[in-house]
Design an enzyme around this catalytic site. Structure first.
Site, mmCIF file in Angstrom:
data_model
loop_
_atom_site.group_PDB
_atom_site.id
_atom_site.type_symbol
_atom_site.label_atom_id
_atom_site.label_comp_id
_atom_site.label_asym_id
_atom_site.label_seq_id
_atom_site.Cartn_x
_atom_site.Cartn_y
_atom_site.Cartn_z
ATOM 1 N N HIS A 471 22.579 24.874 12.351
ATOM 2 C CA HIS A 471 21.585 25.622 11.563
ATOM 3 C C HIS A 471 21.157 24.803 10.336
ATOM 4 C CE1 HIS A 471 19.876 29.437 9.815
ATOM 5 N NE2 HIS A 471 20.056 28.743 8.700
ATOM 6 N N GLU A 472 22.126 24.358 9.569
ATOM 7 C CA GLU A 472 21.794 23.607 8.347
ATOM 8 C C GLU A 472 21.160 22.264 8.688
ATOM 9 O OE1 GLU A 472 21.676 25.262 5.785
ATOM 10 O OE2 GLU A 472 22.974 26.923 6.377
ATOM 11 N N HIS A 475 17.456 22.771 9.049
ATOM 12 C CA HIS A 475 16.784 22.717 7.743
ATOM 13 C C HIS A 475 16.668 21.267 7.273
ATOM 14 C CE1 HIS A 475 16.539 26.963 6.894
ATOM 15 N NE2 HIS A 475 17.846 27.154 6.896
ATOM 16 N N HIS A 478 13.893 19.474 8.952
ATOM 17 C CA HIS A 478 12.615 19.953 8.424
ATOM 18 C C HIS A 478 12.288 19.216 7.119
ATOM 19 C CE1 HIS A 478 10.037 23.855 7.677
ATOM 20 N NE2 HIS A 478 9.300 22.824 8.014
#
Ligand SMILES: [Zn+2]
Length: 681
Positions: A471-472, A475, A478
């Site tokens: 998940h991290e 980010h 991105h």
């Protein structure tokens, strides 16, 4: 064109004033903070004063403002970061001293009528209007100035400012009441039998708490991990009921602390102030104001979205609840659900997160994670040993392209330790910028709180940890794969709240693919990868009670949104009437009459997620939908990955995210992928 100015202060002695380079974390001390912040703010003040007076503005004027913000961010980001990860009291004090100064400056910048005039002028210039990224930058700046009340007649502007200040105080008071009510509750017992079913570690902590209080026996508090452990594991129904009642009546007129720290009046006031603020800015209600910075285009679109999801999941949730009652052999009360669900999950799927740790040694997980990134985007992460971090466990990686050229970087800080904030997050260290030919490459902080290696064993992760890491990392990509030149739109900047979790939730999906699980797992003693039956059960456990979880989230999202969309000053907030109506339409688990859950709904009454709680589901739908394209083409299809990178990851906030979505998917978002991913098609 713009030239990046060096700070006037002596950068040789203050490491925080080094610009456009990796922070010198090993040289930064709390005593550097005050002088560095004073110096950067003074320089920024001077530059802004010149820009405010500039008669003729061109796009270079906007870029100067971008650079002013970037200069402050480069000083402040390492300070904020260190106050979280190596939080000595001196560092925390230094951070708390400078935070109001930075906030005050940024607020003033965000409310400057001279800047509004400048951006308004720019918006009409062909060099801006004809360049979509520049136009978007100006559009964001104008929007944010107007949402700060700039441009209103003087009396209304003053009223708006007063409201926002009062609102911030009331939201903080709501949070404070909630914290006080939570801290004030404790429960004591003498016999360990009453704690049957609770994890050993919690029982040991409860005994320690009792000793600290100068008593014998066991002392349980009401912090979230304790509450969740009691609800999921306590075999004694009475204990579960006591904790449930305490939890859902915090800061209210009900329960063991009825009337103390009661948030009821504050909640009414907060909703009234939000409504008034929205009206002053010309919106119908606060929900419309909230949507002004989001991807969702209208209140109707949000409500339809949530109601459609409810239609498709409600019957499934009801069936799951009936099955759970059948499993338990009796009617279940609200405080029974998590306990029996955990029993049922263990019996039917037998997945024990802790028992799987030996299969996920950290280095193996990282080699698998990097393999995923390389297979998707042809990028590599190469560890460097010459970059100093803030702690000996911190690692730094260069992000390199297929030709080995570095175009970004990532700090990893993975283990839990004293003086480090809990949880996991991605934060910006440097934001990509390319102005006037000088490029700043993006650098991310990826921070987790995994269990550190102990004894001779390496660090071993649970699969939940692995999903958190993915998940991290979503980010992080991105932030790092952005191709936008202007910091206010680059990476995660300028991305609407309800879309910013798209890349992170998208990337979680890879941690569940059988092929990827085989790259990630290798028993640290035997060398075997995850046995196939375990793998199947693990994958099945992902969707356990998906329907019940879905309707719970929809209940919260609908409640939050209707509270703000349906506010009527003539009748007040009607908080519990709205909650009851929402429960009647989408709820499945019965709530007792004393339930005052809203009084502790900090997401919404504390600020952040007001009329925005739906964002969780909104982004989840986008993530599942985009991932379905990878499932269709093959998870590592190069063309699909390239198009995803170009349409979504590279663009940051530089254009409407829906446009990027449609470019990638060839259509608007749909619910089916999420529902089928969760076994509810
Ligand atoms: Zn996230």
């Amino acid at each position: 064109m713009l030239s990046l100015r060096a700070m006037s202060a002596d950068t040789s002695t203050n490491p925080l004033l080094v610009r456009n380079a990796l922070p010198k974390f090993d040289a930064i001390n709390p005593q550097h903070v005050g002088p560095a912040v004073a110096s950067v703010l003074a320089a920024a003040e001077q530059r802004v004063a010149q820009l405010r007076q500039q008669q003729q503005v061109d796009f270079d004027w906007a870029l100067q403002l971008e650079d002013v913000r970037q200069s402050i961010s480069q000083v402040f980001s390492p300070i904020a970061h260190m106050s979280r990860v190596v939080s000595s009291s001196a560092m925390r004090d230094a951070y708390n001293d400078c935070l109001p100064k930075v906030t005050e400056f940024m607020t003033r910048l965000g409310q400057d009528p001279e800047l509004l005039r400048g951006y308004e002028d720019l918006a009409t210039q062909p060099t801006v209007a004809e360049d979509s990224t520049r136009a978007e930058l100006v559009r964001h700046a104008l929007r944010d100035l107007r949402l700060a009340g700039i441009g209103l007649p003087a009396a209304e502007q003053n009223e708006f400012r007063d409201i926002m200040q009062t609102l911030a105080k009331k939201e903080a008071a709501f949070e404070q009441n909630l914290m006080d009510a939570t801290d004030a509750f404790s429960w004591h017992c003498e016999r360990v039998e009453e704690l049957e079913g609770l994890p050993e570690s919690l029982i040991a902590a409860a005994a320690e708490n009792a000793r600290e209080q100068g008593t014998t026996g066991y002392h349980l508090k009401l912090d979230p991990p304790t509450y969740m452990a009691v609800m999921s594991h306590a075999a004694t129904e009475k204990l579960r009921e006591i904790f449930y009642a305490a939890w859902v009546t915090r800061a209210s007129d009900q329960g063991p602390q009825a009337g103390q720290w009661d948030n009821t009046v504050l909640m009414e006031e907060i909703l009234a102030l939000r409504y008034r603020a929205a009206r002053l800015l010309g919106f119908d209600n606060y929900a419309e104001l909230s949507l002004a910075t989001k991807m969702a285009q209208s209140s109707n679109a949000v409500l339809e979205f949530l109601e459609q999801l409810a239609d498709r999941s409600h019957a499934i949730a009801q069936r799951e609840f009936a099955e759970l009652e059948q499993f338990a052999g009796r009617k279940l009360a609200a405080w029974d659900v998590a306990y029996y669900a955990e029993q049922m999950r263990q019996q039917t799927l037998g997945v024990d997160e802790e028992a799987l740790r030996p299969y996920f040694p950290l280095e193996k997980v990282f080699s698998g994670l990097f393999r995923v990134a390389q297979n998707l985007f042809g990028i590599r992460f190469e560890q460097r040993t010459d970059v100093a971090g803030w702690h000996r466990d911190v690692r730094y990686y260069d992000l390199t392209d297929a030709d080995g050229n570095a175009f970004g970087g990532m700090y990893l800080d993975l283990y839990a330790r004293a003086n480090k904030r809990g949880g996991a997050w991605m934060d910006e260290c440097l934001i990509r910028q390319d102005i006037g030919g000088e490029t700043i490459q993006p650098v991310a902080h990826l921070v987790c709180n995994f269990a550190a290696p102990s004894g001779s064993a390496p660090a071993l992760l649970t699969h939940r940890d692995v999903v958190t890491l993915f998940h991290e990392f979503g980010h992080t990509l991105h932030h790092l794969l952005t191709e936008v030149d202007y910091p206010s739109l680059s990476g995660i900047n300028g991305v609407p709240w309800d879309a910013v979790e798209l890349p992170s939730q998208f990337f979680e999906n890879f941690a569940w693919l059988p092929a990827v699980l085989s790259w990630l797992s290798e028993h640290y003693q035997t060398g075997e990868s995850l046995p196939s039956t375990v793998l199947e059960n693990l994958r099945a456990s992902r969707n356990f009670h998906a329907g019940l979880q879905m309707v719970r989230q929809l209940e919260l999202a609908l409640f939050d949104f209707k509270l703000h969309a349906d506010y009527d000053p003539a009748v007040g907030a009607r908080i519990y009437a709205i909650l009851e109506a929402v429960r009647a339409s989408v709820g499945v688990v019965p709530a007792p009459a004393y339930n005052r859950f809203a009084n502790s709904f900090g997401h919404v009454f504390g600020g952040g997620y007001a009329a925005g709680y739906y964002s969780y589901k909104w982004a989840e739908v986008l993530a599942a939908d985009t991932f379905s394209a990878f499932e269709k083409a093959g998870p590592f299809d190069a063309n699909t990955a390239r198009r995803f990178r170009e349409a979504i990851l590279a663009k940051g906030g530089s254009r409407d995210i829906l446009e990027g979505f449609v470019e990638f998917m060839g259509r608007a978002p749909a619910l089916d992928a999420l529902l089928s991913q969760q076994g509810m098609a």
